[in-house]
Scaffold this motif. Structure first.
Motif, mmCIF file in Angstrom:
data_model
loop_
_atom_site.group_PDB
_atom_site.id
_atom_site.type_symbol
_atom_site.label_atom_id
_atom_site.label_comp_id
_atom_site.label_asym_id
_atom_site.label_seq_id
_atom_site.Cartn_x
_atom_site.Cartn_y
_atom_site.Cartn_z
ATOM 1 N N LEU A 150 0.802 -0.696 -0.317
ATOM 2 C CA LEU A 150 0.147 0.091 0.300
ATOM 3 C C LEU A 150 0.934 1.132 0.299
ATOM 4 N N ARG A 151 1.905 1.493 1.159
ATOM 5 C CA ARG A 151 3.084 2.400 0.839
ATOM 6 C C ARG A 151 3.607 2.783 -0.384
ATOM 7 N N VAL A 152 3.972 1.198 -0.835
ATOM 8 C CA VAL A 152 4.806 1.579 -2.711
ATOM 9 C C VAL A 152 3.564 2.777 -3.589
ATOM 10 N N VAL A 153 2.855 1.987 -3.040
ATOM 11 C CA VAL A 153 1.334 2.470 -4.251
ATOM 12 C C VAL A 153 1.489 4.138 -3.910
ATOM 13 N N GLN A 154 0.701 4.446 -2.975
ATOM 14 C CA GLN A 154 0.646 5.634 -2.094
ATOM 15 C C GLN A 154 1.932 7.132 -2.576
ATOM 16 N N ASN A 155 3.120 5.803 -2.338
ATOM 17 C CA ASN A 155 4.455 6.639 -2.475
ATOM 18 C C ASN A 155 4.649 7.247 -3.763
ATOM 19 N N ALA A 156 4.403 6.356 -4.666
ATOM 20 C CA ALA A 156 4.217 6.680 -6.357
ATOM 21 C C ALA A 156 3.277 7.729 -6.417
ATOM 22 N N ILE A 157 1.359 7.883 -5.995
ATOM 23 C CA ILE A 157 0.697 8.980 -6.163
ATOM 24 C C ILE A 157 0.845 10.143 -6.116
ATOM 25 N N ASP A 158 2.062 10.120 -4.348
ATOM 26 C CA ASP A 158 1.719 11.374 -3.629
ATOM 27 C C ASP A 158 3.182 12.325 -4.457
ATOM 28 N N ALA A 159 4.147 11.399 -5.846
ATOM 29 C CA ALA A 159 5.100 11.784 -6.496
ATOM 30 C C ALA A 159 4.813 12.299 -7.780
ATOM 31 N N MET A 160 3.442 11.963 -7.865
ATOM 32 C CA MET A 160 3.059 12.421 -9.448
ATOM 33 C C MET A 160 2.643 14.129 -8.976
ATOM 34 N N ILE A 161 1.431 13.895 -7.608
ATOM 35 C CA ILE A 161 0.855 14.967 -6.734
ATOM 36 C C ILE A 161 2.005 16.587 -6.800
ATOM 37 N N ASP A 162 2.798 16.181 -6.231
ATOM 38 C CA ASP A 162 4.414 16.790 -6.136
ATOM 39 C C ASP A 162 4.650 17.246 -7.681
ATOM 40 N N ALA A 163 4.399 17.005 -8.575
ATOM 41 C CA ALA A 163 4.849 17.326 -9.748
ATOM 42 C C ALA A 163 3.889 18.073 -10.729
ATOM 43 N N VAL A 164 2.840 17.989 -10.204
ATOM 44 C CA VAL A 164 1.384 18.587 -10.436
ATOM 45 C C VAL A 164 2.064 20.209 -9.446
ATOM 46 N N LYS A 165 2.149 19.971 -8.515
ATOM 47 C CA LYS A 165 2.255 21.350 -7.665
ATOM 48 C C LYS A 165 3.420 22.116 -8.416
ATOM 49 N N GLU A 166 4.147 21.379 -8.592
ATOM 50 C CA GLU A 166 5.817 21.844 -8.599
ATOM 51 C C GLU A 166 5.590 22.338 -10.502
ATOM 52 N N GLY A 167 4.808 21.945 -10.964
ATOM 53 C CA GLY A 167 4.845 22.421 -12.021
ATOM 54 C C GLY A 167 5.476 21.171 -13.376
ATOM 55 N N LYS A 168 5.620 20.567 -13.116
ATOM 56 C CA LYS A 168 6.640 19.244 -13.944
ATOM 57 C C LYS A 168 5.760 18.528 -14.256
ATOM 58 N N GLU A 169 6.706 17.845 -15.827
ATOM 59 C CA GLU A 169 5.962 16.960 -16.022
ATOM 60 C C GLU A 169 5.824 16.411 -15.514
ATOM 61 N N ILE A 170 4.619 14.753 -15.434
ATOM 62 C CA ILE A 170 4.361 14.003 -14.398
ATOM 63 C C ILE A 170 5.201 13.141 -14.975
ATOM 64 N N GLU A 171 6.148 12.106 -14.415
ATOM 65 C CA GLU A 171 6.709 10.728 -14.318
ATOM 66 C C GLU A 171 5.750 10.121 -14.096
#
Length: 277
Positions: A150-171
């Motif tokens: 569950l934590r692996v999944v949550q971390n992956a999605i949180d990384a996508m959220i951070d990319a959007v917040k920072e104006g970066k392209e989502i990896e």
């Protein structure tokens, strides 16, 4: 900035009920806005097309997560077709049968997270009723949470959220969750707890193999009923191993906890009576 997340649930795997809740466990995050739509238990092409089209054309989130069984099946395949032609970054989350489709998913420009310990249920009418279904999924959820999947999944999605917040392209993530990735994410301190969690993960993975045998490869009722019943016994004991692993960590006051702050930052703590930082 508030990140709008779209989650499509078609059919059900063990991760499905908590995929959105794991992003906002206290319902106080101010940096995300989540919309969830689904097709219920069924995941045929018509149902999947309806909800996926609605997500893309009406809700229009910053990124989309599609979750459900077997990403290679006709229904999920239809979702992938739609998501691959829209301009919204999208990720497919599925169970072990999705392994055979992961390269195709990547070629379609989509991300994927394949959870190997999220097993197929023993779907034989003579055995599976709503109570058995709920108990199986409860055991699966304990394994997903307690092993670290569950934590692996949550971390992956949180990384996508951070990319959007920072104006970066989502990896877009391309992750196959095995027992090693799961327990690393859980940060066990007691090696015996880690071993129990790894055992639980592998047992849950084998549950899917046994249920496939009982549901699709065995025709005689007197043979397939004990087979699917045995698979459900396996997941029950896998869940018990997870409980034992967590109790070992609790005895050392070393349980890894990573709550979200209101701004979405992932905090961390191990001692029960300390504040997360």
């Amino acid at each position: 900035m508030v990140v709008k997340i779209g989650i499509i649930k078609c059919g059900n795997i063990g991760m499905s009920p908590v995929i959105d809740l794991a992003l906002d466990e206290r319902a106080d995050r101010k940096d995300i806005d989540v919309r969830v739509i689904g097709s219920g238990a069924k995941m045929g092409p018509e149902q999947v097309e309806e909800v996926t089209t609605k997500m893309v054309e009406e809700i229009k989130p910053d990124f989309i997560i599609y979750i459900g069984p077997n990403p290679a099946a006709p229904g999920p395949k239809k979702a992938r077709e739609i998501l691959s032609t829209c301009d919204i970054p999208s990720v497919i989350i599925g169970d072990a049968p999705g392994l055979k489709a992961k390269d195709e998913i990547a070629e379609q420009g989509l991300g994927y997270i394949i959870i190997k310990c999220d097993p197929m249920i023993g779907a034989r009418r003579q055995f599976l009723d709503p109570v058995e279904m709920a108990m199986f999924n409860a055991d699966v959820l304990r394994v997903l949470a307690g092993t670290g999947a569950l934590r692996v999944v949550q971390n992956a999605i949180d990384a996508m959220i951070d990319a959007v917040k920072e104006g970066k392209e989502i990896e877009l993530p391309k992750i196959v969750i095995n027992e090693t990735k799961a327990v690393e994410a859980m940060e066990f301190t007691n090696p015996n707890a880690k071993a129990k969690a790894m055992a639980a993960f592998v047992m849950a993975e084998k549950v899917g193999d046994v249920d496939v045998k009982g549901c699709f490869m065995t025709k005689e009722m007197e043979k397939y009923i004990p087979i699917v019943a045995s698979a459900h016994e396996m997941i029950r004991y896998a869940a018990k191993l997870v409980d034992e692993a967590r109790e070992l960590e609790k005895a050392m006051d070393a349980v890894s906890r990573k709550p979200h702050a209101a701004d979405g930052k992932i905090l961390s703590k191990t001692k029960l009576m300390e504040k997360p930082e």
